[in-house]
Design a protein around this motif. Sequence first.
Motif, PDB file in Angstrom:
ATOM      1  N   ALA A 279      36.160  30.337  60.857  1.00  0.00           N
ATOM      2  CA  ALA A 279      35.522  31.806  61.236  1.00  0.00           C
ATOM      3  C   ALA A 279      35.716  32.100  62.620  1.00  0.00           C
ATOM      4  O   ALA A 279      36.207  33.423  62.665  1.00  0.00           O
ATOM      5  N   MET A 280      35.960  31.245  63.605  1.00  0.00           N
ATOM      6  CA  MET A 280      36.249  31.917  64.741  1.00  0.00           C
ATOM      7  C   MET A 280      37.631  32.402  65.172  1.00  0.00           C
ATOM      8  O   MET A 280      37.795  33.539  65.511  1.00  0.00           O
ATOM      9  N   GLU A 281      38.565  31.702  64.300  1.00  0.00           N
ATOM     10  CA  GLU A 281      39.977  32.170  64.361  1.00  0.00           C
ATOM     11  C   GLU A 281      40.164  33.669  63.542  1.00  0.00           C
ATOM     12  O   GLU A 281      40.656  34.499  64.149  1.00  0.00           O
ATOM     13  N   LEU A 282      39.281  33.790  62.396  1.00  0.00           N
ATOM     14  CA  LEU A 282      39.477  35.000  61.850  1.00  0.00           C
ATOM     15  C   LEU A 282      38.601  36.045  62.656  1.00  0.00           C
ATOM     16  O   LEU A 282      39.190  37.537  62.578  1.00  0.00           O
ATOM     17  N   LEU A 283      37.813  35.868  63.383  1.00  0.00           N
ATOM     18  CA  LEU A 283      37.188  36.863  64.210  1.00  0.00           C
ATOM     19  C   LEU A 283      37.835  37.303  65.342  1.00  0.00           C
ATOM     20  O   LEU A 283      37.899  38.419  65.768  1.00  0.00           O
ATOM     21  N   ILE A 284      38.578  36.139  65.999  1.00  0.00           N
ATOM     22  CA  ILE A 284      39.451  36.689  67.081  1.00  0.00           C
ATOM     23  C   ILE A 284      40.675  37.394  66.539  1.00  0.00           C
ATOM     24  O   ILE A 284      41.048  38.515  67.254  1.00  0.00           O
ATOM     25  N   ASP A 285      41.039  37.038  65.325  1.00  0.00           N
ATOM     26  CA  ASP A 285      42.383  37.659  64.716  1.00  0.00           C
ATOM     27  C   ASP A 285      41.854  39.092  64.693  1.00  0.00           C
ATOM     28  O   ASP A 285      42.694  40.356  64.978  1.00  0.00           O
ATOM     29  N   PHE A 286      40.354  39.398  64.158  1.00  0.00           N
ATOM     30  CA  PHE A 286      39.860  40.770  63.809  1.00  0.00           C
ATOM     31  C   PHE A 286      40.019  41.652  65.323  1.00  0.00           C
ATOM     32  O   PHE A 286      40.358  42.550  65.180  1.00  0.00           O
ATOM     33  N   ALA A 287      39.539  40.878  66.099  1.00  0.00           N
ATOM     34  CA  ALA A 287      39.482  41.483  67.712  1.00  0.00           C
ATOM     35  C   ALA A 287      40.740  42.082  68.100  1.00  0.00           C
ATOM     36  O   ALA A 287      40.784  43.204  68.516  1.00  0.00           O
ATOM     37  N   TYR A 288      41.949  41.339  67.703  1.00  0.00           N
ATOM     38  CA  TYR A 288      43.191  41.788  67.907  1.00  0.00           C
ATOM     39  C   TYR A 288      43.913  42.672  67.028  1.00  0.00           C
ATOM     40  O   TYR A 288      44.833  43.300  67.644  1.00  0.00           O
ATOM     41  N   THR A 289      43.536  42.550  65.844  1.00  0.00           N
ATOM     42  CA  THR A 289      44.202  43.336  64.607  1.00  0.00           C
ATOM     43  C   THR A 289      43.684  44.205  63.796  1.00  0.00           C
ATOM     44  O   THR A 289      44.124  45.081  62.991  1.00  0.00           O
ATOM     45  N   SER A 290      42.036  44.310  64.124  1.00  0.00           N
ATOM     46  CA  SER A 290      41.304  45.255  63.280  1.00  0.00           C
ATOM     47  C   SER A 290      41.258  44.818  61.916  1.00  0.00           C
ATOM     48  O   SER A 290      40.845  45.723  60.976  1.00  0.00           O
ATOM     49  N   GLN A 291      41.775  43.670  61.538  1.00  0.00           N
ATOM     50  CA  GLN A 291      41.780  43.157  60.146  1.00  0.00           C
ATOM     51  C   GLN A 291      41.004  41.845  59.921  1.00  0.00           C
ATOM     52  O   GLN A 291      41.361  41.084  60.391  1.00  0.00           O
ATOM     53  N   VAL A 292      40.473  42.091  58.575  1.00  0.00           N
ATOM     54  CA  VAL A 292      39.858  40.470  58.287  1.00  0.00           C
ATOM     55  C   VAL A 292      39.824  40.542  56.646  1.00  0.00           C
ATOM     56  O   VAL A 292      39.631  41.718  56.088  1.00  0.00           O
ATOM     57  N   THR A 293      39.893  39.337  56.047  1.00  0.00           N
ATOM     58  CA  THR A 293      39.790  39.280  54.614  1.00  0.00           C
ATOM     59  C   THR A 293      38.477  38.683  54.343  1.00  0.00           C
ATOM     60  O   THR A 293      38.865  37.111  54.681  1.00  0.00           O
ATOM     61  N   VAL A 294      37.281  39.063  53.832  1.00  0.00           N
ATOM     62  CA  VAL A 294      36.373  38.391  53.522  1.00  0.00           C
ATOM     63  C   VAL A 294      36.385  37.706  51.999  1.00  0.00           C
ATOM     64  O   VAL A 294      37.066  38.181  51.061  1.00  0.00           O
ATOM     65  N   GLU A 295      36.157  36.552  52.121  1.00  0.00           N
ATOM     66  CA  GLU A 295      36.455  35.817  50.597  1.00  0.00           C
ATOM     67  C   GLU A 295      35.305  34.905  50.451  1.00  0.00           C
ATOM     68  O   GLU A 295      34.589  34.675  51.376  1.00  0.00           O
ATOM     69  N   GLU A 296      35.345  34.558  49.281  1.00  0.00           N
ATOM     70  CA  GLU A 296      34.036  33.527  48.962  1.00  0.00           C
ATOM     71  C   GLU A 296      34.175  32.311  49.669  1.00  0.00           C
ATOM     72  O   GLU A 296      33.084  31.815  49.969  1.00  0.00           O
TER      73      GLU A 296
END
Lengths: 330, 330
Positions: free
Chosen positions: B113-130
Amino acid sequence: MRRAISARQDATGMDITSRCTLGDPNKLPEGVPQPARMPYVSDKHPRQTLEVINLLRKHRELCDVVLVVGAKKIYAHRVILSACSPYFRAMFTGELAESRQTEVVIRDIDERAMELLIDFAYTSQVTVEEGNVQTLLPAACLLQLAEIQEACCEFLKRQLDPSNCLGIRAFADTHSCRELLRIADKFTQHNFQEVMESEEFMLLPANQLIDIISSDELNVRSEEQVFNAVMAWVKYSIQERRPQLPQVLQHVRLPLLSPKFLVGTVGSDPLIKSDEECRDLVDEAKNYLLLPQERPLMQGPRTRPRKPIRCGEVLFAVGGWCSGDCHFQC
Amino acid sequence: MRRAISARQDATGMDITSRCTLGDPNKLPEGVPQPARMPYVSDKHPRQTLEVINLLRKHRELCDVVLVVGAKKIYAHRVILSACSPYFRAMFTGELAESRQTEVVIRDIDERAMELLIDFAYTSQVTVEEGNVQTLLPAACLLQLAEIQEACCEFLKRQLDPSNCLGIRAFADTHSCRELLRIADKFTQHNFQEVMESEEFMLLPANQLIDIISSDELNVRSEEQVFNAVMAWVKYSIQERRPQLPQVLQHVRLPLLSPKFLVGTVGSDPLIKSDEECRDLVDEAKNYLLLPQERPLMQGPRTRPRKPIRCGEVLFAVGGWCSGDCHFQC
């Protein structure tokens, strides 16, 4: 069909077990549940992030470099400067001493221009003005901030006027702004009559004068204008420029003049009469005019007619006659 | 009118003197030249800047912090993390020891989850999944990344189904997602018949069961459904829940049942018969049904009819008569 999240309690509270499939059964192959996904892209995130970083800068928080430009000290973040400018990227990520220094002295950049560029890096905004464009553009070139270079060129394009187009043309040339150079050049060609009357024209160096008058697209009604422009330019600083006259006169298309002007004005001018090379050029023109049947053999750069692009100048000839039986009908 | 930039040469090359006024003479007060200005705002600059900073991160350039999350080490820039997350802003700009450490250990956050959040901070993108929503939402809450919280809630809203709405409702409650809680609640009320047949319903704690059945908006055709749901819930874990029956039964509107169901099913149930408080509730309902003329004096929370919002369920009664003289006309 099973879906995301079911409630299972244990002693510590909620434990959520994922067991979801896509919401839309039409998308599912029979009997093969697909995991649900929702790609999310934020439109506002980059701008908001930059806004907060600008606030951090204003409070000097997490700043890791101080640019010393003239008397000014500008606090900033290396990562932002590096992201916006290849110049800073090379400085901070390379092996240069600056990559380890907290204070970095920047030379050859106007301090106010540097401030505006750093502001742009943090805000995406800059106001180009007559008072800053001449320092902003060179600074943007040095820091390789292409977007600001383009904005400065756009500003200068809008400012083009017969009184300044030569200055803008030279400025564009100095800073390798090709598009602006092309536009300023076109503007100069098109407005040659007004331009040749400007002070800027009188101050041109010989090579730039030649650049302009050698063009096929020069917008003149007759070659007399070009000759007059050249003579005015020489006489503006006669001692210095007299030796350059033959070199410049080569680019005036003397064979295109009328015999009367060639003999009465050009051939009788003391500056021209007193110079061997100039007299040769006048002779060439006279011969061309005297021997119309031999002109096909005498073609050269000075006999080529100018092809100015004159926007909107079209002459209509409308004729007709009255057959005699036209009269008013009420 | 004078314009920007004139060419003045000196020995060192071009010296440009600014003397410009606005291009459009209509904008100028008579005789007062205004300096030319061109405000420029870049639309693409923030996104491009973030893209380059993400490249810097991938090459580990100018990174000034390493987040240690579980077994993972995540390289990042303090200024970016601080700009996106108030949690990191407090950590890096405050007096905490972390503001001086290069390696910062983060606990209580799932490493993926932390990796995804940091990725979002740098890319403005995230994929939410089940597979990630249940760790992503709590992590986003902790780091105060409101946009990701909202994206997770949006994902869960789209996943709502009678089989999972209670789990989503409880999850929303735990993480203070008000809007999601409201929507999941509404969904549960509206689909009560299917929800009460789900495994999740059987696993509800008493307080959440009460929350649901005490609502005026519960979508039931008769109060029998509510009674049956409560009894099924008690019998699912009878030893543990039997003592909770009186407390839960208080929220079933027994006075709204038919006399036949009240006497034949409710009053004769051994679990109810054997409990003093439950019998009192049955008595209250019987009295209400027996004394219709005294009902205005007996009003209370259990006599209030449910007002479910049933979308699209409207009964039309259409009547008319034939006067006898109607016949077909061809």
